[in-house]
Scaffold this motif. Structure first.
Motif, PDB file in Angstrom:
ATOM      1  N   UNK A 103      54.921  54.821  85.775  1.00 59.90           N
ATOM      2  CA  UNK A 103      54.406  55.724  84.921  1.00 59.90           C
ATOM      3  C   UNK A 103      53.807  57.279  84.781  1.00 59.90           C
ATOM      4  N   UNK A 104      53.610  56.834  86.552  1.00 56.85           N
ATOM      5  CA  UNK A 104      53.844  58.859  86.913  1.00 56.85           C
ATOM      6  C   UNK A 104      55.487  59.573  86.855  1.00 56.85           C
ATOM      7  N   UNK A 105      56.181  58.327  87.796  1.00 58.68           N
ATOM      8  CA  UNK A 105      57.684  59.013  87.815  1.00 58.68           C
ATOM      9  C   UNK A 105      57.832  59.066  86.331  1.00 58.68           C
ATOM     10  N   UNK A 106      57.642  58.455  85.517  1.00 57.31           N
ATOM     11  CA  UNK A 106      57.944  58.152  84.068  1.00 57.31           C
ATOM     12  C   UNK A 106      57.675  60.113  83.129  1.00 57.31           C
ATOM     13  N   UNK A 107      56.774  60.116  83.785  1.00 55.58           N
ATOM     14  CA  UNK A 107      55.766  61.029  83.475  1.00 55.58           C
ATOM     15  C   UNK A 107      56.345  62.911  83.746  1.00 55.58           C
ATOM     16  N   UNK A 108      56.342  62.772  85.686  1.00 50.85           N
ATOM     17  CA  UNK A 108      57.352  63.551  86.350  1.00 50.85           C
ATOM     18  C   UNK A 108      58.515  64.078  85.900  1.00 50.85           C
ATOM     19  N   UNK A 109      59.089  62.916  85.529  1.00 52.96           N
ATOM     20  CA  UNK A 109      60.932  63.195  84.480  1.00 52.96           C
ATOM     21  C   UNK A 109      60.787  63.657  83.882  1.00 52.96           C
ATOM     22  N   UNK A 110      59.490  63.368  83.123  1.00 51.05           N
ATOM     23  CA  UNK A 110      60.041  63.680  81.565  1.00 51.05           C
ATOM     24  C   UNK A 110      59.452  64.986  81.351  1.00 51.05           C
ATOM     25  N   UNK A 111      58.686  65.619  82.248  1.00 51.15           N
ATOM     26  CA  UNK A 111      58.588  67.110  82.330  1.00 51.15           C
ATOM     27  C   UNK A 111      58.992  68.119  82.363  1.00 51.15           C
ATOM     28  N   UNK A 112      59.586  67.712  83.928  1.00 52.00           N
ATOM     29  CA  UNK A 112      60.861  68.857  84.309  1.00 52.00           C
ATOM     30  C   UNK A 112      62.048  68.312  83.743  1.00 52.00           C
ATOM     31  N   UNK A 113      62.498  66.764  83.055  1.00 47.32           N
ATOM     32  CA  UNK A 113      63.686  66.954  82.017  1.00 47.32           C
ATOM     33  C   UNK A 113      63.210  68.347  80.861  1.00 47.32           C
ATOM     34  N   UNK A 114      61.358  68.138  80.537  1.00 48.22           N
ATOM     35  CA  UNK A 114      61.646  69.234  78.786  1.00 48.22           C
ATOM     36  C   UNK A 114      61.645  70.752  79.869  1.00 48.22           C
ATOM     37  N   UNK A 115      61.089  70.834  80.617  1.00 45.45           N
ATOM     38  CA  UNK A 115      61.524  72.438  81.119  1.00 45.45           C
ATOM     39  C   UNK A 115      62.404  72.898  81.696  1.00 45.45           C
ATOM     40  N   UNK A 116      63.436  71.590  82.234  1.00 44.79           N
ATOM     41  CA  UNK A 116      65.059  71.833  82.498  1.00 44.79           C
ATOM     42  C   UNK A 116      65.560  71.942  80.531  1.00 44.79           C
ATOM     43  N   UNK A 117      65.584  71.729  79.844  1.00 45.73           N
ATOM     44  CA  UNK A 117      65.672  72.080  78.542  1.00 45.73           C
ATOM     45  C   UNK A 117      65.212  73.727  78.304  1.00 45.73           C
ATOM     46  N   UNK A 118      64.026  73.515  78.482  1.00 44.93           N
ATOM     47  CA  UNK A 118      63.873  75.324  78.541  1.00 44.93           C
ATOM     48  C   UNK A 118      64.921  76.404  78.726  1.00 44.93           C
ATOM     49  N   UNK A 119      65.369  75.763  80.444  1.00 41.14           N
ATOM     50  CA  UNK A 119      65.594  76.545  81.345  1.00 41.14           C
ATOM     51  C   UNK A 119      67.019  76.821  80.465  1.00 41.14           C
ATOM     52  N   UNK A 120      67.799  75.233  80.538  1.00 38.04           N
ATOM     53  CA  UNK A 120      68.814  75.841  79.416  1.00 38.04           C
ATOM     54  C   UNK A 120      68.772  76.370  77.990  1.00 38.04           C
ATOM     55  N   UNK A 121      68.154  76.600  77.818  1.00 37.07           N
ATOM     56  CA  UNK A 121      67.538  77.450  76.261  1.00 37.07           C
ATOM     57  C   UNK A 121      68.283  78.762  77.054  1.00 37.07           C
ATOM     58  N   UNK A 122      66.576  79.435  77.815  1.00 36.26           N
ATOM     59  CA  UNK A 122      66.742  81.356  78.476  1.00 36.26           C
ATOM     60  C   UNK A 122      68.578  81.033  78.791  1.00 36.26           C
TER      61      UNK A 122
END
Lengths: 320, 134
Positions: free
Chosen positions: B3-22
């Motif tokens: 679950x911790x891995x899932x939480x970390x991966x999801x958070x990194x993925x969301x911020x990666x999307x923000x970075x792609x948007x930037x």
């Protein structure tokens, strides 16, 4: 003024965390979570004090706190959903009458999420309040998307009126629900502090929103500039920071984001993962075996050659 | 741990999307500037490209810029004033070009655009005295 707000926020979070740690210690519960909360409050208060001395730090602080709150929200929600997904449900336990096909299950879950079907059968007035509140929330959130995208999508402009009316309906519904919880003896008896925290937090957010919309109006260009910078991972300029009224509304939203995954508000995801709703009623078509059931001879008496009662799903149980 | 891995991966993925948007926004700005900084839209008169000179036949309405109030008072309160009926958008167009003055901000904020209407000839504003064409 925004920096002062940060300082006050940090002190409040620190005091709440310390109070929670004292209460947890007295009742013998672990103090980890309140201690972490107090630590975070201390960090925010120190950074707020630093920003008071160095005004140029303020935009960086707001950006860092915002991104940290969003990260906490995303991590917390995904952790909770991962827990639900990985929790085994070996038996079929939907509340009957239940659909027997996957399509029926999808319709049932959609009916529960969009129309609160189970609440219609309970109390009609509560169902009406719930529908008004949740649909107002939907339109408010959709209209708020205009602060995070550019060019703004056309359908957001179309639902402008619905979002405005929702902003007035939502706090009224929250007030009525809070009054119901306070004035009905049964509700008052079973209410916990977490019930009041969620209601009061949402009331504070909607209240500041109504104040900004009608009385203490803010410069929306600065607001859009601030929020758009955050979504593009850019630090806004110092002179472009919105007024303290908006920052108060924004801080309350950040608190809600951090509090959300550990609260009852996670029912927004729980509705779709509940085994009493999202399961087919096909126990007549297939056999469900619980792998953790004990063997058939658990209750065998010493010296007797009779099979014990065992469990209904155990193999080899004659049930004599 | 999963679950911790899932939480970390999801958070990194969301911020990666923000970075792609930037990256996408910056690349789009380099190609053709469209993200208008809010400061350009709130610059004061005179000589700003958003404003037009007022013709002699038109008197500045008393509700336009009340005395002893902050400079951005009108910016913040004109939506409510218009809803209350203090003024009509036709009166704005006696001095201001709707597309340059109203709809740029309205488009930036995602608010309904103001429809341009024909203004009587004796009330048409003088050409704008901009420093540079936009």
């Amino acid at each position: 003024m925004g920096t002062l707000l940060l300082l006050i926020l940090g002190v409040v979070v620190m005091v709440l965390g310390m109070g929670g740690a004292v209460r947890a210690g007295r009742s013998g519960r672990p103090r980890t979570a309140p201690a972490v909360m107090a630590g975070i409050g201390l960090v925010i208060a120190v950074l707020g004090a630093l920003a008071l001395r160095e005004p140029g730090l303020e935009p960086f602080l707001w950006a860092a706190i915002s991104w940290a709150a969003v990260a906490a929200f995303v991590a917390g929600v995904s952790h909770r959903i991962a827990a639900w997904v990985t929790t085994p449900v070996p038996l079929s336990i939907p509340t009957t009458p239940a659909p027997t096909t996957t399509g029926g299950v999808i319709l049932r879950v959609l009916g529960e999420v969009l129309l609160h079907r189970s609440l219609i059968r309970d109390r009609k007035y509560l169902w009406a309040l719930s529908m008004l509140f949740h649909w107002s929330l939907v339109f408010i959130l959709l209209r708020h998307l205009r602060y995070f995208v550019y060019p703004v999508w056309g359908w957001i402009v179309v639902i402008e009126s619905l979002g405005i009316y929702g902003g007035y309906v939502m706090p009224i519904c929250l007030l009525l629900v809070l009054m119901r919880r306070l004035y009905r003896p049964q509700q008052l008896y079973i209410s916990l502090w977490s019930d009041y925290v969620a209601l009061i937090l949402l009331l504070a957010i909607t209240g500041t929103g109504v104040l900004m919309a009608d009385y203490l109006r803010v410069d929306l260009l600065k607001v859009k500039n601030f929020t758009y910078c955050l979504t593009t991972l850019t630090v806004p300029a110092v002179e472009a920071l919105p007024s303290v009224m908006f920052m108060l509304h924004f801080v309350l939203v950040l608190v809600l984001l951090v509090y959300f995954p550990m609260s009852k508000l996670m029912h927004f995801g729980g509705a779709t993962f509940s085994p009493s709703r999202a399961a087919r009623y096909d126990i007549k078509d297939r056999r469900y075996v619980n792998p953790w059931d004990p063997g058939p001879n658990v209750y065998e008496t010493a010296g007797a050659n009779t099979a014990g009662t065992g469990s209904a799903s155990g193999t080899g149980a004659d049930g004599t | 741990m999963n679950r911790i891995i899932a939480a970390v991966v999801t958070t990194v993925a969301v911020f990666a999307l923000f970075g792609v948007r930037l990256v996408w926004v910056r690349a789009s700005d380099l190609a053709s500037p469209r993200h208008m900084p809010s400061q350009e839209l709130t610059a004061e008169l005179p000589g700003h490209p958003l404003a037009l000179e007022k013709p002699d036949t038109v008197v500045t309405p008393p509700y336009h810029k009340p005395a002893n109030l902050p400079g951005d008072w009108w910016l913040r309160h004109h939506p409510k004033a218009q809803l209350r009926g203090d003024f009509d958008t036709v009166e704005c167009q006696e001095c201001h070009d709707v597309e340059k003055y109203c709809n740029r901000c309205h488009g930036y904020l995602g608010v309904k655009s103001v429809d341009p209407v024909p203004v009587p000839a004796d009330k048409v504003a003088a050409p704008a005295s901009q420093a540079a064409a936009r």
